[in-house]
Design a protein around this motif. Structure first.
Motif: not given
Length: 297
Positions: A113-114, A116-117, A151, A108, A110-111, A155, A162
């Motif tokens: 800003n994700e 929570d995902r 994460y 997967t 992830f950006n 970031r 990503q």
């Protein structure tokens, strides 16, 4: 495609120092290739640890950002089956396959800003695995938060575009059931951030070691620091698991109370964190101060 360059993946690629070295070699070969069309060919590959899909996916992302068209091909049936079940090959137009053995933590992206995902991914795809060591809900939350720090570091420290994640459950690896989770970003390396912050000339492994010490951080302002792996390391220590961190030319590994530090001849243009959980572990885990119901009744 007439001008495409075929780069062969090694016969066996595992989550070890030589496996990461090979992945760096793949990247350097593709980066330096004059052709804008690259094929990572698995024709001679018989074993590719599926969690490393996160590393290969991140390499493909970086090469694409450099203007190259990258595809993956030549997979035999077994490799293709695994990489379709973990959804990695779906990035290259293949249909997904159902994970009938329940051994995958799906590849997967992830950006930044994700968040929570990403937290839902760790909760539902990793900690909910049937063989994951028994733990209290409060400890599960702390483990989730600790992994989330990776994460956040990608970031905020790495300034990456990503974050790539993928996991694989190996029911018979070294006669022990193990689950590897790889989290990868192609942002600024730990070596760059630490040396830039301290004005030092540390090697890659030395910079990782510095960043892991409690209280050390290159963050400024009101942002909390440290790699945030304290709970994770405590759990991995008790669980007899393993943590590997690769960033720039540094390799750092913790396994069964011992730290191993090496430096690569090549440099990885980002950071890889690979966490290996021992799923043969039958202990029940709680936070200090929590009481097991089994101890009450």
């Amino acid at each position: 495609m007439a001008n495409e360059k075929v780069i062969y993946v090694a016969p066996q690629v595992m989550s070890k120092h030589d496996g990461y070295t090979h992945l760096m070699t793949l990247y350097e070969s593709a980066r330096q290739e004059p052709s804008d069309s690259i094929v990572f060919d698995f024709t001679y590959t018989t074993w590719f640890e599926a969690n490393l899909s996160a590393v290969l996916g991140a390499i493909c992302e970086l090469l694409t950002n450099q203007g190259k068209h990258v595809v993956v091909g030549g997979c035999n049936y077994a490799i293709q089956d695994v990489l379709q079940r973990n959804r990695f090959l779906c990035e290259f137009g293949y249909e997904p396959k159902r994970d009938i053995h329940q051994t995958m933590v799906a590849y997967t992206r992830f950006n930044p800003n994700e968040g929570d995902r990403f937290l839902e991914y760790i909760k539902n795809k990793l900690l909910a695995k049937p063989d994951f060591p028994s733990h209290s809900p409060n400890l599960g939350k702390k483990i989730r938060e600790s992994i989330f720090e990776l994460y956040e570091n990608a970031r905020t420290h790495g300034l990456c575009e990503q974050i790539h994640a993928c996991g694989q459950y190996f029911p018979r690896k070294d006669n022990i059931k193990r689950l590897d989770l790889s989290i990868v970003d192609m942002g600024q390396s730990i070596k760059y951030n630490v040396n830039n912050y301290l004005g030092s000339q540390m090697t890659g492994s030395e910079a990782i070691e510095w960043a892991l010490k409690y209280g050390n951080t290159t963050k400024t302002g009101d942002i909390s620091g440290g790699l945030g792996l304290d709970i994770m390391f405590q759990f991995i220590k008790l669980n007899q698991g393993k943590v590997q961190i690769i960033s720039s030319d540094g390799y750092w590994e913790y396994r069964r109370g011992e730290v191993r530090m090496l430096d690569f001849d090549l440099s990885f243009p980002g950071t890889i964190v690979n966490i290996e959980f021992n799923l043969s572990d039958t202990h029940d885990y709680y936070l200090e101060g929590e009481i097991s119901l089994d101890d009450i009744f």
